[in-house]
Design an enzyme around this catalytic site. Structure first.
Site, PDB file in Angstrom:
ATOM      1  N   LYS A  54      41.242  38.791  47.634  1.00 20.12           N
ATOM      2  CA  LYS A  54      41.904  39.696  48.210  1.00 20.12           C
ATOM      3  C   LYS A  54      41.091  41.336  48.066  1.00 20.12           C
ATOM      4  O   LYS A  54      41.366  42.202  48.793  1.00 20.12           O
ATOM      5  CB  LYS A  54      43.174  39.893  47.708  1.00 20.12           C
ATOM      6  CG  LYS A  54      44.168  38.800  47.399  1.00 20.12           C
ATOM      7  CD  LYS A  54      45.273  38.947  46.789  1.00 20.12           C
ATOM      8  CE  LYS A  54      46.355  37.938  46.519  1.00 20.12           C
ATOM      9  NZ  LYS A  54      47.513  37.854  45.635  1.00 20.12           N
ATOM     10  N   ASP A 114      29.653  40.808  40.495  1.00 21.85           N
ATOM     11  CA  ASP A 114      29.662  40.768  38.941  1.00 21.85           C
ATOM     12  C   ASP A 114      28.709  39.569  38.654  1.00 21.85           C
ATOM     13  O   ASP A 114      27.627  39.881  38.699  1.00 21.85           O
ATOM     14  CB  ASP A 114      31.160  40.440  38.549  1.00 21.85           C
ATOM     15  CG  ASP A 114      31.425  40.754  36.996  1.00 21.85           C
ATOM     16  OD1 ASP A 114      30.618  40.489  36.200  1.00 21.85           O
ATOM     17  OD2 ASP A 114      32.423  41.021  36.731  1.00 21.85           O
ATOM     18  N   VAL A 164      36.648  47.934  36.295  1.00 20.04           N
ATOM     19  CA  VAL A 164      36.968  49.009  37.075  1.00 20.04           C
ATOM     20  C   VAL A 164      38.085  48.491  38.018  1.00 20.04           C
ATOM     21  O   VAL A 164      38.315  47.150  38.440  1.00 20.04           O
ATOM     22  CB  VAL A 164      35.891  49.374  38.143  1.00 20.04           C
ATOM     23  CG1 VAL A 164      34.751  50.029  37.192  1.00 20.04           C
ATOM     24  CG2 VAL A 164      35.189  48.120  38.775  1.00 20.04           C
TER      25      VAL A 164
END
Length: 220
Positions: A54, A114, A164
């Site tokens: 998403k 990441d 974040v």
């Protein structure tokens, strides 16, 4: 911290630091659009752009409106999972493409790179379908977290290993709708209740507290 406003469902102290304002993001999306236009030039067939759900949805929506090359949309979704207090690093596909990408140029749109485990699995799945090319654009890249051999051709910003949120990025499905990107205050995720296997909810899936999934903080 920078000047910003938050919606009524939260308090400003939940954001430790403002990283990128709506104006910063808009400007960078325009620049990335120009980079992508220049890289692909004139194509025989429309570029297939894949949004990874998403988290990338907001970035995807803004980015494609900055493009001048012909393109079509597709969507994929993946989840990683683990047991106990460590992640297996395994990835599974939960939403597949509807379109045949054989012989076509493909651009993957990701919100954040990441560890790179999910992207590595995704790229492998895409190349098995024999596209002409596969490139990746990411808005954020945590370079110190990424496994060797995984990167992106187009990168919005390189950022440190901080948790974040905003602009599609979430914690426990919260904060996706924030118009800016900020560092989540540690007290927010440290106070969350653990689920039965000792994990915390992070993003689209349940991720172990002691390992880093997409946008997860490292343990102290």
């Amino acid at each position: 911290m920078g000047d910003f406003e938050v919606p009524k469902f939260m308090v400003k102290e939940e954001i430790e630091t403002l990283l990128y304002s709506p104006e910063d993001i808009k400007k960078r999306c325009k620049e990335l659009g120009a980079e992508i236009d220049a890289a692909y030039g004139k194509l025989d067939k429309p570029l297939i752009i894949i949004c990874t759900l998403k988290g990338a949805a907001v970035f995807f929506a803004d980015l494609v409106r900055e493009l001048h090359i012909d393109h079509v949309w597709e969507f994929m979704s993946f989840s990683s999972y683990g047991t106990g207090t460590t992640s297996s690093g395994a990835v599974q596909m939960v939403l597949d493409l509807k379109m045949d990408i054989g012989g076509r140029d493909v651009l993957v749109v990701e919100d954040i790179l990441d560890t790179g485990n999910t992207l590595k699995y995704m790229i492998k799945q895409l190349y098995a379908r024999e596209p002409k090319s596969v490139k990746t654009v990411v808005l954020l890249h945590k370079t110190e977290m990424t496994i060797p051999g995984i990167s992106a051709e187009f990168i919005g910003w390189q950022i440190p290993n901080k948790f974040v949120v905003g602009y599609g990025l979430d914690f426990a499905q919260k904060y996706r709708g924030l118009p800016f990107i900020g560092v989540l205050a540690p007290w927010v995720y440290k106070k969350q209740d653990k689920v039965a296997d000792g994990s915390i909810l992070n993003g689209d899936v349940t991720l172990p507290q002691s390992n880093s999934g997409a946008n997860s903080p490292l343990p102290p």
